[in-house]
Write a protein that holds these residues in place. Structure first.
Motif, short mmCIF file in Angstrom:
data_model
loop_
_atom_site.label_atom_id
_atom_site.label_comp_id
_atom_site.label_asym_id
_atom_site.label_seq_id
_atom_site.Cartn_x
_atom_site.Cartn_y
_atom_site.Cartn_z
N ARG A 97 -8.96 -7.57 11.36
CA ARG A 97 -8.13 -7.98 12.52
C ARG A 97 -8.23 -6.95 13.65
N GLY A 144 2.13 8.19 5.77
CA GLY A 144 1.78 9.60 5.63
C GLY A 144 1.39 10.16 6.99
N ARG A 161 -0.30 4.05 3.33
CA ARG A 161 -0.90 3.91 2.00
C ARG A 161 -0.45 2.57 1.40
N ALA A 182 -5.51 2.91 7.24
CA ALA A 182 -5.33 4.03 6.29
C ALA A 182 -6.62 4.79 6.04
N VAL A 238 -1.10 -11.86 3.57
CA VAL A 238 -2.13 -12.91 3.69
C VAL A 238 -1.59 -14.18 3.02
N HIS A 254 -4.20 0.90 -3.81
CA HIS A 254 -4.75 2.19 -4.25
C HIS A 254 -3.88 3.38 -3.83
N HIS A 255 -2.86 3.10 -3.08
CA HIS A 255 -1.84 4.09 -2.70
C HIS A 255 -2.45 5.40 -2.19
N ARG A 256 -2.22 6.52 -2.90
CA ARG A 256 -2.65 7.83 -2.39
C ARG A 256 -4.14 8.09 -2.61
N LEU A 313 -10.76 7.95 -2.87
CA LEU A 313 -11.30 8.36 -4.17
C LEU A 313 -11.77 7.14 -4.97
N ILE A 369 -9.40 13.70 0.07
CA ILE A 369 -9.42 14.50 -1.17
C ILE A 369 -9.85 13.59 -2.33
N ALA A 396 -8.86 -7.43 0.62
CA ALA A 396 -8.81 -5.96 0.59
C ALA A 396 -8.13 -5.51 1.88
N ILE A 432 -11.84 1.10 3.88
CA ILE A 432 -12.86 1.67 2.99
C ILE A 432 -13.09 0.78 1.77
N GLY A 483 -7.06 5.76 -2.41
CA GLY A 483 -7.99 4.67 -2.10
C GLY A 483 -9.38 5.15 -1.72
N GLY A 487 -5.43 -3.76 2.41
CA GLY A 487 -4.61 -2.56 2.34
C GLY A 487 -3.13 -2.90 2.26
N GLY A 524 -10.45 -7.62 5.38
CA GLY A 524 -10.08 -6.22 5.57
C GLY A 524 -11.30 -5.32 5.60
N GLY A 534 -0.71 7.09 8.90
CA GLY A 534 -1.31 5.87 8.36
C GLY A 534 -0.48 5.37 7.20
C1 FAD Z 1 -1.98 10.30 5.51
C2 FAD Z 1 -2.80 9.74 4.39
C3 FAD Z 1 -3.58 10.59 3.62
C4 FAD Z 1 -4.36 10.07 2.59
N1 FAD Z 1 -5.16 10.92 1.89
C5 FAD Z 1 -5.96 10.42 0.92
C6 FAD Z 1 -6.85 11.28 0.22
O1 FAD Z 1 -6.91 12.48 0.49
N2 FAD Z 1 -7.65 10.74 -0.74
C7 FAD Z 1 -7.61 9.42 -1.05
O2 FAD Z 1 -8.34 8.99 -1.93
N3 FAD Z 1 -6.78 8.57 -0.40
C8 FAD Z 1 -5.96 9.05 0.57
N4 FAD Z 1 -5.11 8.22 1.24
C9 FAD Z 1 -5.00 6.82 0.79
C10 FAD Z 1 -6.10 5.99 1.37
O3 FAD Z 1 -6.17 6.18 2.76
C11 FAD Z 1 -5.86 4.51 1.08
O4 FAD Z 1 -5.56 4.29 -0.27
C12 FAD Z 1 -7.10 3.70 1.43
O5 FAD Z 1 -7.56 4.03 2.72
C13 FAD Z 1 -6.83 2.22 1.35
O6 FAD Z 1 -7.97 1.57 1.85
P1 FAD Z 1 -7.92 0.04 2.19
O7 FAD Z 1 -9.27 -0.35 2.63
O8 FAD Z 1 -7.31 -0.68 1.02
O9 FAD Z 1 -6.81 -0.07 3.35
P2 FAD Z 1 -6.93 0.11 4.92
O10 FAD Z 1 -7.77 1.26 5.31
O11 FAD Z 1 -5.54 0.08 5.46
O12 FAD Z 1 -7.74 -1.18 5.37
C14 FAD Z 1 -7.20 -2.46 5.33
C15 FAD Z 1 -7.75 -3.19 6.54
O13 FAD Z 1 -7.37 -4.56 6.48
C16 FAD Z 1 -7.12 -4.99 7.81
N5 FAD Z 1 -6.26 -6.17 7.69
C17 FAD Z 1 -5.00 -6.22 7.23
N6 FAD Z 1 -4.56 -7.50 7.25
C18 FAD Z 1 -5.57 -8.27 7.73
C19 FAD Z 1 -5.71 -9.65 7.98
N7 FAD Z 1 -4.74 -10.52 7.70
N8 FAD Z 1 -6.88 -10.10 8.50
C20 FAD Z 1 -7.90 -9.23 8.78
N9 FAD Z 1 -7.81 -7.90 8.56
C21 FAD Z 1 -6.65 -7.42 8.01
C22 FAD Z 1 -6.44 -3.80 8.46
O14 FAD Z 1 -6.54 -3.85 9.87
C23 FAD Z 1 -7.21 -2.63 7.86
O15 FAD Z 1 -8.29 -2.21 8.66
C24 FAD Z 1 -4.33 8.68 2.30
C25 FAD Z 1 -3.56 7.83 3.10
C26 FAD Z 1 -2.81 8.34 4.14
C27 FAD Z 1 -2.00 7.41 4.98
#
Ligand code: FAD
Length: 379
Positions: A39, A242, A320, A46, A227, A344-346, A350, A53, A219, A17, A348, A221, A14, A318
């Protein structure tokens, strides 16, 4: 060794972030060879959709009582908020541009007398535990944010230590810094499952073959539970959609991030304003809907009526990564050398720096300096 010949000390599944920040800490602090398998393209999901924020306090109102986890999540949020400033400075130095870190503060407003009392108690516990909180009446709130619409019986809390980043910018800076630290990114690589050898995680399976590694960090998301080969008892992650509407204002409509009852307004210094956001359990259906936009605009125009004149420049949605109990899943699993960092829900964006610091230490050293039992992936 896989058919395309790459191998890392650590394989990260993944490129959001969370995955990118873990890769960065592993490569820069521990000199690990890291392969990030994504992928789609890094930051596709997300992490680029987020408003950015850094709301450690506004996201943790405890209604005057200690939270059920004894404050573990609150401490994690505060620590990560503090690390963002440091990460911004480091990335500026390493790649020449930062994360959009802007210590603008957050204002949480309420329109009623009863709401004022609730706001006061919601943040009482934080004051005792290191959070700065200023209670203000409606007159002062309107003085601080002159475009704000707030009746005289309303009020606000101002959280001066909260901040914002610009997530797409943060991701770009991280990827540049990762590349300088020799992290390998493989876009368009779907991980199908964990590769076990003698009961230990020794890489992952992809359509192109096995990518081997001494440790694997999932990681992925809101897709993390999909997986293959994760421990049976692991908590599940599900998507909460969201939607965001971006508008343009000149000059910026506000100086702080402002939260109302039904949504928030995030003014970027360059005049973009992000209006958010819905909380929808609709699976992975990536749509911007009439109802979603209606709700987001309604909530933000109640705060700032002048937004009615602002041109809309973009909309998106996107997913969460949410979990039961709303606790992130961080750390070791019952499968040796398999680690999880998700849920990390809302918050991640941060939580990414502190998550990455802890996970990188756990993977590289087998230990970290924070008790992660409240965030156990299997508990
Ligand atoms: C509208 C909205 C507003 C938000 N606002 C905030 C905010 O203001 N402040 C804050 O802190 N958080 C906020 N969040 C939450 C935050 O975006 C997420 O908690 C955070 O981005 C999660 O990061 P991540 O890397 O875990 O997930 P993701 O960014 O979803 O990354 C996971 C990655 O894994 C990849 N993946 C999945 N499965 C596989 C696989 N089998 N093989 C290879 N790759 C794979 C996906 O393609 C993706 O790129 C918000 C979310 C949304 C939707």
């Amino acid at each position: 060794m896989n058919s395309r010949g790459s191998r890392g000390d650590v394989v990260v599944v993944g490129g959001g972030i969370v995955g990118c920040t873990i890769a960065y800490y592993l490569a820069t602090k521990h000199r690990a060879r890291v392969v990030v398998l994504e992928r789609s393209v890094p930051g596709a999901e997300a992490s680029s959709a987020a408003a950015g924020i850094l709301g450690a306090q506004v996201e943790s109102g405890h209604h005057g009582r200690a939270p059920s986890d004894g404050g573990a999540l609150f401490r994690l949020l505060l620590a990560s908020r503090a690390l963002h400033r440091e990460l911004d400075a480091r990335l500026r130095e390493e790649v020449g541009f930062g994360t959009g870190f802007h210590p603008c503060g957050v204002m949480r407003v309420t329109r009623t007398e009863a709401g004022r009392r609730e706001l006061a108690t919601a943040h009482e516990w934080q004051v005792e535990h290191g959070g700065r909180v200023e209670l203000v009446d409606a007159i002062e709130a309107r003085r601080l944010e002159p475009e704000l619409s707030l009746p005289d019986e309303g009020g606000a809390v101002v959280l001066p230590d909260e901040a914002q980043v610009d997530p797409p910018r943060l991701l770009r800076a991280l990827q540049q810094a990762c590349a300088r630290a020799s992290v390998t990114f493989r876009s368009g690589t779907l991980v199908q499952g964990i590769e076990l050898l003698g009961g230990e995680a020794r890489g992952v399976r992809t359509a192109e073959g096995v990518v081997a590694g001494d440790a694997v960090v999932v990681a992925a998301g809101s897709w993390s539970s999909l997986v293959g080969g994760l421990p049976d008892g692991m908590r599940r992650v599900h998507p909460v959609r969201g939607q965001i509407v971006q508008v343009e204002t000149r000059p910026p409509i506000a100086t702080r991030v402002v939260f109302g009852d039904g949504g928030y307004v995030v003014p970027r210094p360059d005049g973009r304003v992000l209006l958010g956001s819905t909380m929808e359990e609709v699976g992975h259906v990536k749509e911007v809907t009439v109802g979603g936009v209606h709700d987001v605009l309604g909530a933000s125009m109640a705060l700032f009526p002048k937004l009615a004149q602002a041109p809309i420049s973009a909309t998106w949605s996107g997913f969460r990564p949410a979990t039961r109990g709303d606790r992130p899943m961080l750390g070791k699993t019952s499968i040796p050398s398999l680690f999880i960092a998700t849920g990390h829900h809302r918050n991640g964006v941060l939580m990414a720096p502190e998550t990455a610091r802890l996970l990188a230490d756990l993977v590289a050293l087998g230990r970290c300096d924070r008790d992660l039992s409240a965030f156990s992936p299997e508990g």
